[in-house]
Design a protein around this motif. Structure first.
Motif, PDB file in Angstrom:
ATOM      1  N   SER A 146       6.210  -8.052   7.156  1.00 28.42           N
ATOM      2  CA  SER A 146       5.031  -7.347   7.873  1.00 28.42           C
ATOM      3  C   SER A 146       4.684  -6.111   8.198  1.00 28.42           C
ATOM      4  CB  SER A 146       4.654  -8.431   9.128  1.00 28.42           C
ATOM      5  OG  SER A 146       4.990  -9.808   8.857  1.00 28.42           O
ATOM      6  N   HIS A 147       3.736  -5.395   8.289  1.00 30.81           N
ATOM      7  CA  HIS A 147       3.160  -4.059   8.251  1.00 30.81           C
ATOM      8  C   HIS A 147       1.963  -3.738   8.994  1.00 30.81           C
ATOM      9  CE1 HIS A 147       5.214  -4.821   4.696  1.00 30.81           C
ATOM     10  NE2 HIS A 147       5.984  -3.647   4.927  1.00 30.81           N
ATOM     11  N   LEU A 148       2.143  -2.522   9.860  1.00 30.80           N
ATOM     12  CA  LEU A 148       0.882  -2.379  10.488  1.00 30.80           C
ATOM     13  C   LEU A 148       0.537  -0.749  10.000  1.00 30.80           C
ATOM     14  CD1 LEU A 148      -1.111  -3.198  12.758  1.00 30.80           C
ATOM     15  CD2 LEU A 148       0.647  -2.079  14.446  1.00 30.80           C
ATOM     16  N   ALA A 149      -0.679  -0.492   9.601  1.00 31.76           N
ATOM     17  CA  ALA A 149      -1.160   0.565   8.965  1.00 31.76           C
ATOM     18  C   ALA A 149      -2.358   1.088   9.690  1.00 31.76           C
ATOM     19  CB  ALA A 149      -1.065   0.659   7.571  1.00 31.76           C
ATOM     20  N   ILE A 150      -2.431   2.523   9.871  1.00 32.39           N
ATOM     21  CA  ILE A 150      -3.752   3.517   9.963  1.00 32.39           C
ATOM     22  C   ILE A 150      -4.146   4.016   8.686  1.00 32.39           C
ATOM     23  CG2 ILE A 150      -3.070   3.342  12.315  1.00 32.39           C
ATOM     24  CD1 ILE A 150      -2.475   5.985  12.124  1.00 32.39           C
ATOM     25  N   ARG A 151      -5.438   4.662   8.870  1.00 30.97           N
ATOM     26  CA  ARG A 151      -5.814   5.865   7.749  1.00 30.97           C
ATOM     27  C   ARG A 151      -5.693   7.051   8.537  1.00 30.97           C
ATOM     28  NH1 ARG A 151     -10.602   8.108   6.284  1.00 30.97           N
ATOM     29  NH2 ARG A 151     -11.930   7.116   8.079  1.00 30.97           N
ATOM     30  N   ASP A 152      -5.354   7.862   7.604  1.00 33.71           N
ATOM     31  CA  ASP A 152      -5.396   9.421   7.980  1.00 33.71           C
ATOM     32  C   ASP A 152      -5.973  10.183   6.987  1.00 33.71           C
ATOM     33  OD1 ASP A 152      -5.001  12.008   9.122  1.00 33.71           O
ATOM     34  OD2 ASP A 152      -2.858  11.956   8.563  1.00 33.71           O
ATOM     35  N   GLY A 153      -7.421  10.167   6.967  1.00 32.06           N
ATOM     36  CA  GLY A 153      -7.953  10.909   5.782  1.00 32.06           C
ATOM     37  C   GLY A 153      -7.802  10.205   4.456  1.00 32.06           C
ATOM     38  N   HIS A 154      -7.445  10.574   3.498  1.00 31.66           N
ATOM     39  CA  HIS A 154      -7.245  10.013   2.095  1.00 31.66           C
ATOM     40  C   HIS A 154      -5.969   8.943   2.109  1.00 31.66           C
ATOM     41  CE1 HIS A 154      -9.851  13.478   1.175  1.00 31.66           C
ATOM     42  NE2 HIS A 154     -10.453  12.714   0.454  1.00 31.66           N
ATOM     43  N   ASP A 155      -5.492   9.176   3.166  1.00 28.66           N
ATOM     44  CA  ASP A 155      -4.090   8.179   2.982  1.00 28.66           C
ATOM     45  C   ASP A 155      -4.214   6.979   4.105  1.00 28.66           C
ATOM     46  OD1 ASP A 155      -3.021   9.989   1.392  1.00 28.66           O
ATOM     47  OD2 ASP A 155      -2.241  11.387   2.846  1.00 28.66           O
ATOM     48  N   LEU A 156      -3.435   6.031   3.843  1.00 27.74           N
ATOM     49  CA  LEU A 156      -2.949   4.944   4.853  1.00 27.74           C
ATOM     50  C   LEU A 156      -1.656   5.469   5.116  1.00 27.74           C
ATOM     51  CD1 LEU A 156      -0.926   2.613   4.048  1.00 27.74           C
ATOM     52  CD2 LEU A 156      -2.594   2.019   2.433  1.00 27.74           C
TER      53      LEU A 156
ATOM     54  N   GLN B 292     -11.144   2.865 -11.091  1.00 33.52           N
ATOM     55  CA  GLN B 292     -11.404   4.216 -11.410  1.00 33.52           C
ATOM     56  C   GLN B 292     -12.416   4.955 -10.877  1.00 33.52           C
ATOM     57  OE1 GLN B 292      -8.526   5.462 -12.911  1.00 33.52           O
ATOM     58  NE2 GLN B 292      -7.493   3.704 -13.051  1.00 33.52           N
ATOM     59  N   GLU B 293     -13.466   4.163 -10.583  1.00 32.19           N
ATOM     60  CA  GLU B 293     -14.919   4.686 -10.353  1.00 32.19           C
ATOM     61  C   GLU B 293     -15.086   4.533  -8.824  1.00 32.19           C
ATOM     62  OE1 GLU B 293     -16.509   6.420 -12.683  1.00 32.19           O
ATOM     63  OE2 GLU B 293     -15.077   5.785 -14.034  1.00 32.19           O
TER      64      GLU B 293
ATOM     65  N   GLU C 206     -17.290  11.464  -8.838  1.00 30.68           N
ATOM     66  CA  GLU C 206     -17.468   9.824  -9.133  1.00 30.68           C
ATOM     67  C   GLU C 206     -16.413   9.270  -9.819  1.00 30.68           C
ATOM     68  OE1 GLU C 206     -20.727   9.743 -11.909  1.00 30.68           O
ATOM     69  OE2 GLU C 206     -22.252  10.593 -10.689  1.00 30.68           O
ATOM     70  N   ARG C 207     -15.529  10.059 -10.360  1.00 34.31           N
ATOM     71  CA  ARG C 207     -13.961   9.429 -10.721  1.00 34.31           C
ATOM     72  C   ARG C 207     -13.145   9.767  -9.564  1.00 34.31           C
ATOM     73  NH1 ARG C 207     -12.717   6.471 -15.349  1.00 34.31           N
ATOM     74  NH2 ARG C 207     -10.574   6.886 -15.971  1.00 34.31           N
ATOM     75  N   LEU C 208     -12.327   8.678  -9.309  1.00 31.11           N
ATOM     76  CA  LEU C 208     -11.609   8.661  -8.194  1.00 31.11           C
ATOM     77  C   LEU C 208     -10.184   9.504  -8.545  1.00 31.11           C
ATOM     78  CD1 LEU C 208     -11.605   4.847  -7.136  1.00 31.11           C
ATOM     79  CD2 LEU C 208     -12.504   7.014  -6.030  1.00 31.11           C
ATOM     80  N   PRO C 209      -9.361   9.990  -7.578  1.00 30.80           N
ATOM     81  CA  PRO C 209      -8.191  10.602  -8.013  1.00 30.80           C
ATOM     82  C   PRO C 209      -7.089   9.712  -8.473  1.00 30.80           C
ATOM     83  CG  PRO C 209      -8.886  10.865  -5.772  1.00 30.80           C
ATOM     84  CD  PRO C 209      -9.738   9.687  -6.194  1.00 30.80           C
ATOM     85  N   GLY C 210      -6.378  10.207  -9.551  1.00 27.06           N
ATOM     86  CA  GLY C 210      -5.394   9.440 -10.056  1.00 27.06           C
ATOM     87  C   GLY C 210      -5.808   8.721 -11.248  1.00 27.06           C
ATOM     88  N   ASN C 211      -5.027   7.946 -12.017  1.00 24.05           N
ATOM     89  CA  ASN C 211      -5.287   7.209 -13.080  1.00 24.05           C
ATOM     90  C   ASN C 211      -4.477   6.261 -13.452  1.00 24.05           C
ATOM     91  OD1 ASN C 211      -3.323   8.895 -14.053  1.00 24.05           O
ATOM     92  ND2 ASN C 211      -4.298   9.752 -16.069  1.00 24.05           N
ATOM     93  N   ALA C 212      -3.995   5.314 -12.334  1.00 22.16           N
ATOM     94  CA  ALA C 212      -2.874   4.392 -12.631  1.00 22.16           C
ATOM     95  C   ALA C 212      -3.762   3.277 -13.402  1.00 22.16           C
ATOM     96  CB  ALA C 212      -2.811   3.787 -11.134  1.00 22.16           C
TER      97      ALA C 212
END
Length: 262
Positions: A107-117, A177-178, A166-172
């Motif tokens: 189990s986890h608890l997370a927050i958002r900091d800008g572009h990151d969790l 992607q959009e 319009e294109r999201l960062p990364g290309n996993a």
């Protein structure tokens, strides 16, 4: 272009000081001045003045016996006071421990900091073979089911500020992607009130995620469990979902959130 524009306003001394602090880590817990200077790209005299300043301010600590430096208490204070000020980590830890016990899932608890969790609390299930994240681990908010749930609190304008292209960062491969496609997913997540992310970020690992609300009704964090299957077993899906929802509601209550009647 935006990065070039922003770089005009950087403070060189502060940038170099932070760069020097970032050289410390799991592989470099203690460093001599010579080792520090070798690892950072700056003149020796500059590095010396920065080290002296950081030591004076308590961000570096000198070992008089070995004449080496390590991170000082003020670095720890910055991190721990930030986490502690959220309250959610403190009140959430025992709740996610109960969730782990009832669900038999990490189990986890997370927050958002800008572009990151950012993971601020976690507990592992007994015998779990899933590679666990550590407290403080950051992941791209748009690439994870936890991040999607955290994005349900932002407006369209805030969303476009976070993702101006319009294109999201990364290309996993296999991931959205959009920008518009992600926004539509976030709207659906907001309406549903939870996310079941089946192999959304990591193949073979699914997650169930619920939001934690603060006293103002804003999404303060998310609670999740990691289920070691490509898909959450249908026989367990409703039970596990309700257990995560109960945990999120409990933490929200501790933070002063009062759900609207009706």
């Amino acid at each position: 272009m935006a990065n070039v524009q922003a770089s005009k306003y950087l403070v060189p001394g502060l940038e170099r000081g932070l760069q020097l602090l970032l050289t410390f880590g799991a592989q470099h817990r203690e460093l001599s001045f010579a080792e520090l200077h070798r690892l950072v790209a700056m003149p020796k005299a500059t590095a010396y003045r920065i080290v002296q300043t950081l030591e004076y301010m308590g961000f570096l600590e000198r070992n008089a016996r070995t004449n080496t430096f390590s991170l000082g208490m003020n670095v720890l204070r910055l991190g721990f006071e930030y986490i502690a000020s959220l309250d959610v980590a403190q009140v959430g830890q025992p709740v996610i421990e109960q969730l782990r016990d009832s669900s038999q899932c990490s189990s986890h608890l997370a927050i958002r900091d800008g572009h990151d969790l950012v993971y601020i609390a976690r507990v592992s299930a007994a015998g779990s073979r899933i590679n666990q994240v550590s407290i403080g681990t950051r992941l791209p908010v748009h690439r994870t089911s936890l991040g999607r749930m955290l994005l349900t609190d932002v407006s369209r304008a805030e969303f476009e500020q976070l993702f101006p292209d319009e294109r999201l960062p990364g290309n996993a491969p296999g991931q959205v992607q959009e920008r518009e496609a992600l926004w539509q997913m976030v709207l659906q997540d907001r309406a549903r009130g939870y996310v079941i992310g089946e192999s959304f970020y990591r193949p073979g690992i699914s997650s169930i995620v619920y939001p934690v609300f603060d006293r103002d009704g804003r999404v303060a964090a998310v609670v999740s469990i990691m289920v070691p299957f490509d898909e959450v077993p249908h026989s367990d899906r409703e039970r596990l979902r309700n257990e995560v929802r109960f945990a999120a509601d409990k933490i929200s209550g501790f933070l002063g959130y009062l759900p609207k009647a009706g």
